[in-house]
Structure formats: structure tokens, C-alpha cells
Enzyme design. Structure first.
Site, PDB file in Angstrom:
ATOM      1  N   ASN A  60       0.865  -1.166   0.000  1.00 22.83           N
ATOM      2  CA  ASN A  60       0.000   0.000   0.000  1.00 22.83           C
ATOM      3  C   ASN A  60       0.904   1.219   0.000  1.00 22.83           C
ATOM      4  O   ASN A  60       1.419   1.633   1.040  1.00 22.83           O
ATOM      5  CB  ASN A  60      -0.901  -0.006   1.241  1.00 22.83           C
ATOM      6  CG  ASN A  60      -1.862  -1.179   1.220  1.00 22.83           C
ATOM      7  OD1 ASN A  60      -2.828  -1.195   0.452  1.00 22.83           O
ATOM      8  ND2 ASN A  60      -1.575  -2.200   2.032  1.00 22.83           N
ATOM      9  N   GLU A  61       1.101   1.763  -1.191  1.00 24.90           N
ATOM     10  CA  GLU A  61       2.047   2.866  -1.363  1.00 24.90           C
ATOM     11  C   GLU A  61       1.418   4.181  -0.931  1.00 24.90           C
ATOM     12  O   GLU A  61       0.207   4.245  -0.649  1.00 24.90           O
ATOM     13  CB  GLU A  61       2.456   2.955  -2.846  1.00 24.90           C
ATOM     14  CG  GLU A  61       3.031   1.674  -3.425  1.00 24.90           C
ATOM     15  CD  GLU A  61       4.489   1.421  -3.010  1.00 24.90           C
ATOM     16  OE1 GLU A  61       4.932   1.967  -1.982  1.00 24.90           O
ATOM     17  OE2 GLU A  61       5.174   0.663  -3.715  1.00 24.90           O
ATOM     18  N   SER A  62       2.227   5.235  -0.904  1.00 22.45           N
ATOM     19  CA  SER A  62       1.722   6.569  -0.569  1.00 22.45           C
ATOM     20  C   SER A  62       0.485   6.857  -1.423  1.00 22.45           C
ATOM     21  O   SER A  62       0.497   6.588  -2.627  1.00 22.45           O
ATOM     22  CB  SER A  62       2.770   7.633  -0.878  1.00 22.45           C
ATOM     23  OG  SER A  62       3.962   7.321  -0.218  1.00 22.45           O
ATOM     24  N   SER A  78      -2.470   5.497  -0.723  1.00 22.75           N
ATOM     25  CA  SER A  78      -3.472   4.452  -0.455  1.00 22.75           C
ATOM     26  C   SER A  78      -4.449   4.943   0.613  1.00 22.75           C
ATOM     27  O   SER A  78      -4.055   5.651   1.547  1.00 22.75           O
ATOM     28  CB  SER A  78      -2.801   3.184   0.072  1.00 22.75           C
ATOM     29  OG  SER A  78      -1.925   2.666  -0.873  1.00 22.75           O
ATOM     30  N   THR A  98      10.023   2.066  -4.306  1.00 24.16           N
ATOM     31  CA  THR A  98       9.894   0.652  -3.938  1.00 24.16           C
ATOM     32  C   THR A  98      10.604  -0.215  -4.973  1.00 24.16           C
ATOM     33  O   THR A  98      11.314  -1.166  -4.638  1.00 24.16           O
ATOM     34  CB  THR A  98       8.403   0.261  -3.898  1.00 24.16           C
ATOM     35  OG1 THR A  98       7.752   1.118  -2.967  1.00 24.16           O
ATOM     36  CG2 THR A  98       8.203  -1.188  -3.519  1.00 24.16           C
TER      37      THR A  98
END
Ligand code: F6R
Length: 642
Positions: free
Chosen positions: A166-168, A170, A185
Site C-alpha cells: 500500500n504505497e503513498s 493508499s 519501492t
């Protein structure tokens, strides 16, 4: 439960923190505590004849935990028969038996080593058709729900604050889904995939919502590289930009971190803002330098008001007025600067970082990779040689995995062409190079280099290192190639320090009997080559402690290629003029295999010489800002006392 390990003072100390954090000196101790909590729960559930539902992570952070769980199984009979696991994520697309799949990771580190039932191990499926993913994800969540939810969710944290993938950006209620991976990532993963181009762009991840629904969440973070994001997640606002910050709203979460990962938390970094402290010399220096940089004033311009307005009034009350404290710290910092890193002959050395005597010192510079010496202390290296010391350099590892295939191919072809052109009949050598050439031409991403190829790559780096040392002025008798065996795995993952590594280090130190040792002090780097190289040196020094020459041996630590010491830590700063900066650049250029696009670029796209110059200039600028003389660049060292 982990929480009970936090002592009574914690509530007060943690008043800047919105998440309970438990700090350990070493991650090895931390994982034991986490493993115990998991093991206790598994046993409780066994007694109740219930399944224990665990959410698991991959990456470097949980490796030690899985190792400890396997140990508990093998040595203490912990059974995993009632355990059902759900992994957070998997790259997409990804075959389960591919070297980089999380299925393979989990099998080798945990599943295949304990008695868990294979059908109880769930890892998102990276082989689905795109059209099948949405239904699959819904079913993955439904399966967790049908089992009553996750009892414990284990997490690592990405440099951008991602949990799972869950990246920035999300959302807190995000579902299990296919996501695009952030550049940062992918860069972090790229060394596993031999470069960014081969690194997947997408992954399937458990959503934030299911993570938040877990009954207990334990997030682990090790190393200085995680310090900033830990501070932001724990002390900053809850924001979609930092998904780990959502955990501030979880009612049973703990961050288990090591000393390095905790280093930016307010209570660790600026403890005087949190509670009344004992003002040691180190803390005063740290606080005053931090204050000067914060208010943008040279040290001698700080006023009582600056101290009071920045939470340092008790220091002022204790040791003030500001004028006195300022002078004291100014002098201390001033005394760290020296153009004589080997000591200044015939000078009063009371306030100098190094001893004047003996005027000509025996010096041993350890360089973990073949270019760390010139990158991190090239100016000092040259200065030591020019000032007439007996300087030796020891390249601890071959550095072979960082040479690109086409570079190796070029050298292999050169040997073959040379032999052919001049009719040199050395069938064995030609055979070896032909084999290496064939291997490299057909090499697939996941293939590990053959011994021959590794040798070629090692020789390329050896030639470059020798060339740098000649450039500095050393002859071959002063250049030592140690080729420590821990490094020679052919993989990014290296072995632990071994007896042979230590013996080779002991032998070299004993042969040279140095007055000064320089070593790369990446104490914060938990798994890297630098740390293992340093472990070998520390252990060697321990074994040699009783030798008479050791009384006169001082150890100076430079930082690795990536970071610099904090301004408050520096004990020796060696200044450089513009010409010396240029000279150092040319020394770094000798490492042609590490130039113009390197195998392990990391998150920083600059070349090594650029990073080194910026870093050395920053140190010099910092000294300038604090009111010292203005130099073009500075190399920094910390003394290690044993
Ligand atoms: C892994 C995962 C990621 C990692 C994170 C930290 O399953 O979901 O969130 O936990 O990227 O990775 P490491 O531990 O390698 O620093």
C-alpha cells in the site's frame, strides 16, 4: 505481551509518539521477543483447539523473526500445525518458483522448515490473468474473515511509509487489490532483479483495511535507513502519504525497532525536549550544534534567548550563560579540523585529533569494496601518503558482483582476442575465457555467475583498485587484496563473518603493526558488506589486544559511500582545497566499472564521485555555517576506542 516490556517511564518519554515503540539495542534481541509473543499465542490457541491466524510479511525486516520461529520449532518443539498464514503481498506477474517470488521466499525461510500444513499457507497468486484478480482478492479477504480475522499481522515498512504494498496515496479503507509499485519501492527491489528494467511494476497487496482489522499489529524496522520514516509515521500526522501513519488509529499496535531505526524519534534525537536530562559533553555538543544550524547562526552568535526558546533553558541554567557554552563548543569543533590526519610532527598535540609522535606512522586503510577508500577518504589517503607515512591499503572483498556482464564480456573477449592474434597457446586459459564468454552471452536474469565469471569480474575491480593506489603513490608491496571468503557467495546475500575472514584480518594487522587503522564504520548497516568487514576488524583487534604494538594503535572510522557522520559525532575533519577535490575525483575515475551506470545504483542516480563531492562539500559548508573557516570540502572521521 510486548507492551508489558515497556517500563513505567515510557508514557512520559513517549509523549511525542502516537504509536507505542519498543526500542532494542540489536534486532536479534528484538525478534526473540516478537517470536515469543507469536509462539505464546500459537500455544494458547492449540490448547483451545483453535487455529492461529497470522498475517506475514516478506522483505529483509522479518528474516530474523522467521529464523527465530524456525529455531523455536526445531529446538523447543513449537508446532505450527494449527497455524494458518496469509502473506501481505506478491509481485505481479510472478511465477511461484521464480527466485524472486514471495512464495519461494516464505517456503525457504519458514514454511519448508516447520510443520505448517502447505494448504494453510496463503500467498497472493502472481500467476492470475488480470481479469481474475479482483475476484481473487475478494476471496482472499473473505477467507481471512471466515477464519475470524488476523490474530497477529507482522509488518515491515517501506522507505516511503508503505505497509504491504500500500504505497503513498493508499486509502485507509483500501481493499486487497492490484497496485502499481512506487519508483522508490522498485528501486529498493531492483538489486534482487538485476536492475530496474527487470523489476516488476505491479503487485497484489492486502488492503490497509484488513491490516487495520488485525487484532494485533507488530511492525518491525531495522537500521538507520528506516529512521526518518519511523519518526514520520510515529510522530507525524495521519496521512495517506504515509500509510504506516494509519496505524496511529489502531488500538493494539506496536513498532519494534532497533536503536538505529529509533534515532530520529524526538526522545532519542533531542531528549532534552522530552524530559530533564543529564547534560553530558556529547549531548551539549549535539544540542548546541543542532541549535545553531536550526536558527541559522554561527555558534558564537547564539544568545540566551535562542537557548530558552528552543527547549534548552535548563542547559543554560546549568552551564550558561550562552557566551560560555558557545565558546566551549566552538573550541571543541575547531579542534576537530586538521590538515595532518597522521598527526603534526613537532607540534603541541594536546588539542589535536592525532598524536604528533611517531612522526612517521605505519598506517593501514581497510576498504570493504575496492573503491571505498578513495570515495570516502581519498583526500586523507593522499595527504597521509604525501606527509611521508608508511601507508598500506587493504581491499577486503573482491567486489565482483558489482561489475556489469558486458564489462566482463569485454575483458574476456580481450584475452581471447589477444591469445588468438599473437598465437598464444594456453589452451586452459583460452578454454576458461571461452566458457565464461559463452555463459555471459546466454546468461538469464536469475543465473548466478560461474566461478570463472566471478574471477574475471574480481580481476577487473582489482586492476581498478591497484590503479587508484598507484595514483595515490603506493607501490605494490603496500597494496593488499584480502578477498575475504564471506563475500564470495556469488549472490547479493553474503555470509556472516567467518573464522577465515577474521584470521586473514588478524594476520594483516599483525604483519603491519599499524599506529593508525582506518576502517569503514557503517555501524548502522545491519546486513551489508561493510558491517561484516567491520565485524572482522573488531574481532581481529580483540584477539590482538595483548600485543604490545596495540597500545599505540588508534582506529579511525570513516563512513561508507552513502552517508556521513553527524556533525556532532565528528572527531577529525580533514579539509581539502578545490585542487584536492579535483584530484580525488580523478582517483575515483580509476574505477571505470563503477562509472556511467552501475549495477547497484540504489535510490540515488548520481555517480559515486558526485555523491562523494556533494557529501564532502556539505561537511565543509556545515563547518562554515557554524562559524569555522570555509574550505572546499572535508572528510570526516570518528575515533573508535577499544
Ligand atoms: C513485504 C512488504 C513490504 C516490506 C517493506 C519493507 O511483504 O509488504 O511492505 O515490508 O517494503 O521491506 P524491507 O523489510 O525489505 O525493508
Amino acid at each position: 505481551m510486548l507492551k508489558s516490556n515497556i517500563d513505567a517511564s515510557t508514557d512520559f518519554e513517549q509523549r511525542f509518539e502516537s504509536i507505542d515503540t519498543l526500542i532494542f539495542e540489536h534486532s536479534t534481541d528484538a525478534v526473540k521477543v516478537i517470536a515469543k509473543e507469536i509462539a505464546d499465542l500459537i500455544r494458547v490457541k492449540q490448547a483451545l483447539k483453535q487455529p492461529c491466524i497470522l498475517g506475514l510479511a516478506t522483505g529483509s525486516s522479518p528474516k530474523g523473526l522467521y529464523h527465530e520461529l524456525v529455531r523455536l520449532h526445531k529446538e523447543e518443539g513449537l508446532s505450527f500445525k494449527n497455524v494458518i498464514t496469509f502473506n501481505l503481498d506478491e509481485y505481479y506477474p510472478m511465477e511461484p518458483d521464480s527466485v524472486n517470488s514471495y512464495v519461494r521466499f516464505m517456503k525457504s525461510l519458514l514454511f519448508d522448515q516447520v510443520d505448517i500444513l502447505p494448504e494453510n499457507c496463503n500467498v497472493p497468486d502472481g500467476t492470475l490473468k488480470k481479469s481474475e484478480i479482483a475476484d481473487y482478492c475478494a476471496a482472499y479477504e473473505a477467507k481471512i474473515e471466515s477464519l475470524g480475522g488476523l490474530d497477529i499481522q507482522i509488518l515491515g515498512i517501506g522507505g516511503n511509509g508503505h505497509i504491504g504494498f500500500n504505497e503513498s496515496g493508499s486509502l485507509q479503507n483500501s481493499k486487497t487489490r492490484l497496485v502499481a509499485l512506487d519508483h522508490i519501492t522498485r528501486v529498493a527491489a531492483s538489486s534482487d532483479f538485476s536492475g530496474l528494467n527487470n523489476t516488476p511494476r505491479t503487485a497484489i497487496t492486502l488492503g490497509v483495511k484488513k491490516i487495520m482489522e488485525a487484532k494485533r499489529v507488530i511492525l518491525m524496522a531495522w537500521g538507520e535507513g528506516k529512521a526518518n520514516i519511523i519518526q514520520t509515521s510515529v510522530e507525524g500526522p495521519v496521512t495517506t502519504q504515509v500509510p504506516a501513519s494509519f496505524l496511529q488509529e489502531h488500538n493494539n499496535v506496536i513498532f519494534v525497532i532497533d536503536k538505529e531505526a529509533s534515532s530520529k524519534l524526538t526522545r532519542i534525537n533531542t531528549p532534552w525536549l522530552v524530559e530533564k536530562i543529564e547534560w553530558t559533553d556529547m549531548l551539549i555538543r549535539k544540542a548546541v550544534l543542532g541549535l545553531a544550524l536550526k536558527v541559522n547562526k554561527p555558534i558564537l552568535m547564539l544568545t540566551d534567548a535562542d537557548y530558552i526558546e528552543n527547549g534548552m533553558s535548563d542547559l543554560l541554567a546549568d552551564k550558561g550563560p550562552a557566551y560560555d557554552i558557545n565558546i566551549r563548543i566552538f573550541n571543541k569543533l575547531q579542534n576537530t579540523i586538521t590538515g595532518w590526519p597522521g598527526g603534526k610532527p613537532n607540534a603541541d598535540d594536546h588539542n589535536r585529533p592525532e598524536r604528533a609522535e611517531p612522526a612517521r606512522k605505519r598506517i593501514l586503510i581497510f576498504s570493504p569494496h575496492p573503491d571505498d577508500d578513495i570515495i570516502s577518504m581519498g583526500g586523507t589517503f593522499k595527504r597521509l601518503q604525501e606527509q611521508g607515512h608508511d601507508v598500506h591499503v587493504a581491499y577486503q572483498t573482491s567486489g565482483n558482483i558489482a561489475v556489469a556482464d558486458d564489462e566482463a564480456l569485454r575483458f574476456a573477449n580481450f584475452v581471447c582476442d589477444y591469445n588468438t592474434k599473437f598465437g598464444i597457446k594456453n589452451d586452459e586459459a583460452t578454454g576458461i575465457y571461452n566458457e565464461a564468454t559463452t555463459f555471459l552471452t546466454n546468461k538469464k536474469n536469475s543465473d548466478i555467475d560461474t566461478i570463472e565469471v566471478r574471477n574475471i569480474k574480481g580481476l577487473i575491480r582489482k586492476g581498478e583498485a591497484r590503479s587508484t593506489s598507484h595514483f595515490i603513490g603506493l607501490d605494490n608491496d603496500h597494496i593488499h587484496f584480502m578477498e575475504l571468503p564471506f563475500y564470495e557467495t556469488g549472490r547479493i546475500e553474503k555470509d556472516e563473518v567467518g573464522e577465515k575472514d577474521i584470521e586473514l584480518t588478524v594476520a594483516l594487522i599483525d604483519e603491519i603493526k599499524p599506529h593508525q587503522i582506518y576502517a569503514a564504520g557503517d555501524l548502522a548497516d545491519p546486513h551489508g558488506t561493510h558491517k561484516v568487514c567491520l565485524d572482522a576488524i573488531f574481532e581481529a583487534l580483540k584477539r590482538l589486544k595483548k600485543k604490545s604494538y596495540m597500545k599505540d594503535c588508534w582506529v579511525w572510522l570513516y563512513r561508507g559511500a552513502w552517508q556521513e557522520w553527524g556533525i556532532d559525532e565528528i572527531e577529525m575533519a580533514v579539509p581539502m582545497g578545490p585542487d584536492q577535490v579535483l584530484e580525488k575525483r580523478h582517483g575515483i575515475f580509476k574505477h571505470q566499472s563503477q562509472k556511467d551506470g552501475v549495477v547497484f545504483q540504489g535510490a540515488d542516480s548520481r555517480e559515486f564521485w558526485q555523491r562523494a563531492e556533494v557529501r564532502n562539500k556539505e561537511t565543509a559548508d556545515r563547518y562554515d555555517e557554524l562559524g569555522m573557516a570555509h574550505y572546499a570540502a572535508m572528510e570526516a572521521f570518528v575515533r573508535w576506542r577499544f
